[in-house]
Scaffold this active site. Structure first.
Site, mmCIF file in Angstrom:
data_model
loop_
_atom_site.group_PDB
_atom_site.id
_atom_site.type_symbol
_atom_site.label_atom_id
_atom_site.label_comp_id
_atom_site.label_asym_id
_atom_site.label_seq_id
_atom_site.Cartn_x
_atom_site.Cartn_y
_atom_site.Cartn_z
ATOM 1 N N CYS A 73 18.447 2.362 39.946
ATOM 2 C CA CYS A 73 18.725 0.926 39.885
ATOM 3 C C CYS A 73 19.536 0.612 41.137
ATOM 4 C CB CYS A 73 19.522 0.589 38.632
ATOM 5 S SG CYS A 73 20.169 -1.105 38.625
ATOM 6 N N THR A 74 19.146 -0.436 41.838
ATOM 7 C CA THR A 74 19.806 -0.710 43.123
ATOM 8 C C THR A 74 21.255 -1.167 42.959
ATOM 9 O OG1 THR A 74 18.828 -2.925 43.083
ATOM 10 C CG2 THR A 74 17.681 -1.227 44.363
ATOM 11 N N TYR A 124 17.474 -8.317 34.887
ATOM 12 C CA TYR A 124 16.049 -7.987 34.783
ATOM 13 C C TYR A 124 15.802 -6.776 33.882
ATOM 14 C CZ TYR A 124 14.012 -11.199 38.261
ATOM 15 O OH TYR A 124 13.532 -12.297 38.928
ATOM 16 N N GLY A 125 16.799 -5.917 33.755
ATOM 17 C CA GLY A 125 16.628 -4.723 32.914
ATOM 18 C C GLY A 125 16.414 -5.050 31.450
ATOM 19 N N CYS A 133 14.561 -3.903 43.653
ATOM 20 C CA CYS A 133 14.868 -3.885 42.231
ATOM 21 C C CYS A 133 13.887 -2.938 41.558
ATOM 22 C CB CYS A 133 14.707 -5.299 41.671
ATOM 23 S SG CYS A 133 14.870 -5.392 39.882
ATOM 24 N N ASN A 134 14.409 -1.864 40.992
ATOM 25 C CA ASN A 134 13.530 -0.904 40.311
ATOM 26 C C ASN A 134 12.870 -1.528 39.093
ATOM 27 O OD1 ASN A 134 14.229 2.168 41.361
ATOM 28 N ND2 ASN A 134 15.908 0.759 41.654
HETATM 29 N N1 DGL Z 1 19.007 -3.987 40.469
HETATM 30 C C1 DGL Z 1 17.950 -4.001 39.552
HETATM 31 C C2 DGL Z 1 17.229 -2.716 39.420
HETATM 32 O O1 DGL Z 1 17.140 -1.983 40.389
HETATM 33 C C3 DGL Z 1 18.037 -4.912 38.336
HETATM 34 C C4 DGL Z 1 19.195 -4.772 37.414
HETATM 35 C C5 DGL Z 1 19.142 -5.825 36.322
HETATM 36 O O2 DGL Z 1 19.075 -7.028 36.642
HETATM 37 O O3 DGL Z 1 19.115 -5.440 35.155
HETATM 38 O O4 DGL Z 1 16.703 -2.380 38.401
#
Ligand code: DGL
Length: 265
Positions: free
Chosen positions: A181-182, A40-41, A72-73
């Protein structure tokens, strides 16, 4: 019995699941990760909002959670308002702990370790303006660290030197580092081996678990009766061929793994 949905792109949100299980051992958790659209980043904001809504919509209709945690941040700093407008269920987001970090920092230089997406968000800039205007923020955005956390969770090895190279700008300048980021709490043991001893590290996991508890208590949701079956399911959007991931999920305490197929359109 309480039943909540925890959502992320990959295994990062499991760092939040661990905190919730610790604080609320009788809550059943569906852990949904959108591995089809991971990471997602690297997604733009429009895609992130549309995709998060679509996935949550599909799962929430069938599984009817009493509360949703966007663990997810990258998604929370983008899609929270749209999600809250769309769903009539309490939604807890995870955003970088800038406010507590600013209070803890003596040097007033704080580091934010997050995805490349998160460090560019207006939401984060606003958190800084509102809660840390007296601090300098050293931003390090790294999608590579997310991949390293995924590998480590599957039992792989990561390069400590690479980890050090990525974190170095924060290690050199800040006295508090936010894990924004988690995925990054999954790297905690490795980070502890290389960080300056005086550097304080904070992440949002425990605070999120406490918020979940407060909301569930307020809704007077019945917690698990002695004979209720505590069910923790891992749900994902792309089939997993990786045996080490399946094994890691079962040893984490998930008793079921299920592929979710989104309707077309
Ligand atoms: N764990 C996610 C976050 O807190 C997403 C990391 C990713 O998919 O890039 O941002």
């Amino acid at each position: 019995m309480s039943n909540i949905l925890v959502f992320d792109s990959g295994v990062g949100g499991i760092s939040v699941v661990r905190e919730i299980k610790q604080l609320l051992p009788s809550v059943s958790i569906d852990y949904l990760f959108d591995n089809l659209y991971y990471p997602y980043g690297e997604l733009d904001e429009v895609t992130l909002i549309q995709r998060t809504i679509a996935v949550i919509d599909c799962v929430a209709i069938e599984h009817k959670p009493q509360l949703i945690v966007i663990a997810c941040n990258s998604a929370s700093t983008t899609a929270l308002p749209a999600l809250r407008a769309k769903f009539d269920i309490p939604i807890v987001g995870v955003v970088p702990a800038i406010k507590p970090a600013s209070k803890l920092s003596n040097s007033k230089v704080i580091g934010l370790l997050a995805t490349q997406g998160t460090i560019t968000r207006d939401y984060v800039e606003q958190l800084k303006i509102n809660h840390a205007s007296d601090c300098d923020l050293v931003n390090v955005g790294s999608n590579e660290l997310v991949a390293m956390a995924e590998a480590l969770y599957r039992g792989g090895k990561i390069s400590q030197q690479r980890l050090l190279d990525i974190c170095q700008p924060i290690f050199e300048q800040a006295d508090v580092m936010i894990l924004g980021c988690t995925h990054f709490p999954l790297l905690m043991e490795c980070i502890n081996q290389i960080k300056p001893p005086s550097l304080v590290i904070i992440d949002s996991g425990l605070a999120i678990a406490q918020r979940v508890k407060t909301l569930l208590d307020a809704r007077v949701v019945k917690t698990k009766a002695p004979n209720d079956f505590l069910n923790h399911r891992a749900l994902y959007t792309k089939s997993i061929n990786d045996k080490s991931l399946i094994a890691a999920l079962f040893s984490e305490g998930f008793n079921e793994t299920t592929l979710i197929t989104l309707p077309r359109g």
